[in-house]
Motif scaffolding. Structure first.
Motif, PDB file in Angstrom:
ATOM      1  N   ILE A 121       3.671  12.508   6.041  1.00 33.57           N
ATOM      2  CA  ILE A 121       2.732  12.119   7.096  1.00 33.57           C
ATOM      3  C   ILE A 121       2.394  10.637   6.998  1.00 33.57           C
ATOM      4  CG2 ILE A 121       0.395  12.463   7.970  1.00 33.57           C
ATOM      5  CD1 ILE A 121       0.612  15.376   7.119  1.00 33.57           C
ATOM      6  N   MET A 122       2.121  10.165   5.784  1.00 27.86           N
ATOM      7  CA  MET A 122       1.768   8.764   5.586  1.00 27.86           C
ATOM      8  C   MET A 122       2.897   7.842   6.002  1.00 27.86           C
ATOM      9  SD  MET A 122       2.244   6.024   3.323  1.00 27.86           S
ATOM     10  CE  MET A 122       2.949   6.877   1.932  1.00 27.86           C
ATOM     11  N   PHE A 123       4.121   8.168   5.609  1.00 29.84           N
ATOM     12  CA  PHE A 123       5.253   7.315   5.956  1.00 29.84           C
ATOM     13  C   PHE A 123       5.558   7.380   7.451  1.00 29.84           C
ATOM     14  CE2 PHE A 123       9.762   6.320   6.435  1.00 29.84           C
ATOM     15  CZ  PHE A 123       9.824   5.120   5.751  1.00 29.84           C
ATOM     16  N   PHE A 124       5.350   8.539   8.066  1.00 35.35           N
ATOM     17  CA  PHE A 124       5.637   8.690   9.490  1.00 35.35           C
ATOM     18  C   PHE A 124       4.740   7.777  10.319  1.00 35.35           C
ATOM     19  CE2 PHE A 124       4.726  10.744  13.580  1.00 35.35           C
ATOM     20  CZ  PHE A 124       6.008  10.835  14.100  1.00 35.35           C
ATOM     21  N   PHE A 125       3.460   7.701   9.964  1.00 36.89           N
ATOM     22  CA  PHE A 125       2.527   6.893  10.738  1.00 36.89           C
ATOM     23  C   PHE A 125       2.574   5.410  10.360  1.00 36.89           C
ATOM     24  CE2 PHE A 125       0.554  11.082  11.353  1.00 36.89           C
ATOM     25  CZ  PHE A 125       0.338  11.041  12.724  1.00 36.89           C
ATOM     26  N   ALA A 126       3.104   5.086   9.176  1.00 34.58           N
ATOM     27  CA  ALA A 126       3.097   3.694   8.715  1.00 34.58           C
ATOM     28  C   ALA A 126       4.490   3.095   8.640  1.00 34.58           C
ATOM     29  CB  ALA A 126       2.421   3.607   7.348  1.00 34.58           C
TER      30      ALA A 126
ATOM     31  N   PHE B 155       1.040   3.968  -2.961  1.00 36.16           N
ATOM     32  CA  PHE B 155       0.706   5.354  -2.646  1.00 36.16           C
ATOM     33  C   PHE B 155       1.816   6.291  -3.120  1.00 36.16           C
ATOM     34  CE2 PHE B 155       0.168   9.165  -0.214  1.00 36.16           C
ATOM     35  CZ  PHE B 155      -1.200   9.276   0.009  1.00 36.16           C
ATOM     36  N   LEU B 156       3.057   5.952  -2.802  1.00 38.59           N
ATOM     37  CA  LEU B 156       4.179   6.810  -3.190  1.00 38.59           C
ATOM     38  C   LEU B 156       4.294   6.929  -4.697  1.00 38.59           C
ATOM     39  CD1 LEU B 156       6.929   5.566  -0.676  1.00 38.59           C
ATOM     40  CD2 LEU B 156       5.643   7.696  -0.567  1.00 38.59           C
ATOM     41  N   TYR B 157       4.169   5.798  -5.398  1.00 37.95           N
ATOM     42  CA  TYR B 157       4.325   5.811  -6.847  1.00 37.95           C
ATOM     43  C   TYR B 157       3.188   6.593  -7.515  1.00 37.95           C
ATOM     44  CZ  TYR B 157       4.325   4.213 -11.670  1.00 37.95           C
ATOM     45  OH  TYR B 157       4.310   4.172 -13.046  1.00 37.95           O
ATOM     46  N   THR B 158       1.952   6.311  -7.122  1.00 38.66           N
ATOM     47  CA  THR B 158       0.808   6.943  -7.776  1.00 38.66           C
ATOM     48  C   THR B 158       0.743   8.428  -7.455  1.00 38.66           C
ATOM     49  OG1 THR B 158      -0.375   4.840  -7.513  1.00 38.66           O
ATOM     50  CG2 THR B 158      -1.663   6.753  -8.164  1.00 38.66           C
ATOM     51  N   TRP B 159       1.034   8.782  -6.223  1.00 35.57           N
ATOM     52  CA  TRP B 159       0.968  10.194  -5.824  1.00 35.57           C
ATOM     53  C   TRP B 159       1.940  11.055  -6.630  1.00 35.57           C
ATOM     54  CZ3 TRP B 159      -2.416  12.500  -2.476  1.00 35.57           C
ATOM     55  CH2 TRP B 159      -2.129  13.815  -2.103  1.00 35.57           C
ATOM     56  N   SER B 160       3.111  10.510  -6.918  1.00 38.70           N
ATOM     57  CA  SER B 160       4.140  11.282  -7.628  1.00 38.70           C
ATOM     58  C   SER B 160       4.215  10.951  -9.110  1.00 38.70           C
ATOM     59  CB  SER B 160       5.509  11.041  -6.972  1.00 38.70           C
ATOM     60  OG  SER B 160       5.831   9.656  -6.979  1.00 38.70           O
ATOM     61  N   ASP B 161       3.288  10.155  -9.627  1.00 39.31           N
ATOM     62  CA  ASP B 161       3.325   9.772 -11.035  1.00 39.31           C
ATOM     63  C   ASP B 161       3.013  10.978 -11.917  1.00 39.31           C
ATOM     64  OD1 ASP B 161       3.402   8.272 -13.373  1.00 39.31           O
ATOM     65  OD2 ASP B 161       1.290   7.702 -13.230  1.00 39.31           O
ATOM     66  N   PHE B 162       3.852  11.172 -12.909  1.00 42.16           N
ATOM     67  CA  PHE B 162       3.661  12.294 -13.847  1.00 42.16           C
ATOM     68  C   PHE B 162       3.310  11.808 -15.251  1.00 42.16           C
ATOM     69  CE2 PHE B 162       5.514  15.181 -17.049  1.00 42.16           C
ATOM     70  CZ  PHE B 162       4.760  16.313 -16.796  1.00 42.16           C
TER      71      PHE B 162
ATOM     72  N   ALA C  52       0.828  -1.213   0.000  1.00 43.76           N
ATOM     73  CA  ALA C  52       0.000   0.000   0.000  1.00 43.76           C
ATOM     74  C   ALA C  52       0.857   1.256   0.000  1.00 43.76           C
ATOM     75  CB  ALA C  52      -0.935  -0.011   1.212  1.00 43.76           C
ATOM     76  N   ILE C  53       1.931   1.248   0.782  1.00 45.76           N
ATOM     77  CA  ILE C  53       2.808   2.425   0.851  1.00 45.76           C
ATOM     78  C   ILE C  53       3.536   2.640  -0.470  1.00 45.76           C
ATOM     79  CG2 ILE C  53       4.853   3.386   1.975  1.00 45.76           C
ATOM     80  CD1 ILE C  53       3.934   1.972   4.528  1.00 45.76           C
ATOM     81  N   PHE C  54       4.061   1.559  -1.047  1.00 44.86           N
ATOM     82  CA  PHE C  54       4.740   1.668  -2.336  1.00 44.86           C
ATOM     83  C   PHE C  54       3.788   2.209  -3.406  1.00 44.86           C
ATOM     84  CE2 PHE C  54       8.071  -1.586  -1.044  1.00 44.86           C
ATOM     85  CZ  PHE C  54       9.100  -0.663  -1.077  1.00 44.86           C
TER      86      PHE C  54
END
Length: 276
Positions: A256-261, A203-210, A199-201
């Motif tokens: 924030i997401m990485f800090f809590f997870a 989230f990171l990939y999709t959030w920053s996908d250009f 889920a974290i991977f």
């Protein structure tokens, strides 16, 4: 004894602190620059700490571009992609690891082989498929592929599933449990750390996908944050304070997401399986 261990670990921890500061420095520089005026950013020699904090930079970001709309668009695509990967990747990994069926041994090498293909190779064929389906200009081309499972996540989950003893699953089958019940009530709870890592991977990939939004989205109202920031940069490329403020807001959800997870993330990466 404790003092001896402390002396031995001190050099290692010192090196880690230095490396941590090195990785943190660009983010701190971006954050401090976002609070400076354009005149202060342009002065030489450069100053690290702002003389006067320009909190208005963050307010101007929301007034110049529809940041809230881009944020919600990105959140929609990201959460849908996370759901897709968490639905498909465990199913595929479980089927090729714990279920006996004809041709299973050939599927996993094929899945791994697809990891060798860069996105640039499949980009045009996939685009033509979605164009023929009439789905370009929408979020569907960004979401649908996640419901087929990414090869990397299938590989990670397969490694995790291999650490689960087959005797547990066989005992459940003898007791009359169906395959779906075993998967939902036994396997998924056991692989929670690995699912958190996926889920974290995702989230990171999709959030920053250009590249994906650039290919499929042609309506400015549907832009994600990456496209929105690119449009902002094209119009305000000299206003570094506003650009840094927008970049800081873009990065904040990831931090924030990485800090809590982070605990679940580390456990998932180590793929410890069942703990005794």
């Amino acid at each position: 004894m404790k003092s001896i261990k402390l002396k031995k670990s001190l050099p290692v921890h010192s090196i880690l602190v230095v490396i941590g500061i090195a990785f943190l420095a660009p983010f701190l520089w971006m954050l401090l620059t976002s609070l400076k005026s354009l005149e202060e950013i342009s002065t030489f020699p450069l100053t690290i700490w702002p003389e006067v904090f320009q909190w208005s930079n963050y307010k101007d970001v929301f007034e110049i571009i529809p940041f809230a709309k881009y944020f919600l668009n990105t959140l929609l695509v990201t959460l849908a992609s996370v759901v897709g990967q968490l639905f498909a990747a465990p199913l595929v990994a479980y089927s090729i690891t714990k279920i006996e069926w004809s041709g299973r041994k050939w599927i996993f090498p094929i899945v791994i082989a697809t990891m060798l293909l860069p996105f640039q190779v499949t980009m045009i064929p996939i685009y033509m498929i979605f164009k023929d389906l009439g789905l370009t200009g929408s979020y569907w081309p960004l979401i649908i592929p996640t419901f087929t499972g990414a090869p990397l996540y299938i590989f990670l989950l397969r490694q995790f599933f291999m650490s689960i003893p087959d005797t547990i699953i066989q005992a459940a089958r003898i007791d009359g449990a169906s395959e779906s019940r075993i998967y939902v009530t036994m396997i998924l709870p056991l692989c929670r750390p690995a699912l958190a890592a996926v889920a974290i991977f995702t989230f990171l990939y999709t959030w920053s996908d250009f590249m994906g939004p650039l290919l499929y989205l042609n309506n400015a109202d549907m832009y994600t944050l990456t496209l929105g920031l690119q449009a902002f940069l094209a119009e305000h490329y000299t206003e570094w304070g506003l650009l840094m403020a927008a970049s800081a807001l873009f990065t904040l959800p990831l931090i924030i997401m990485f800090f809590f997870a982070q605990k679940q993330f580390i456990e998932g990466i180590t793929l410890t399986g069942i703990k005794g």
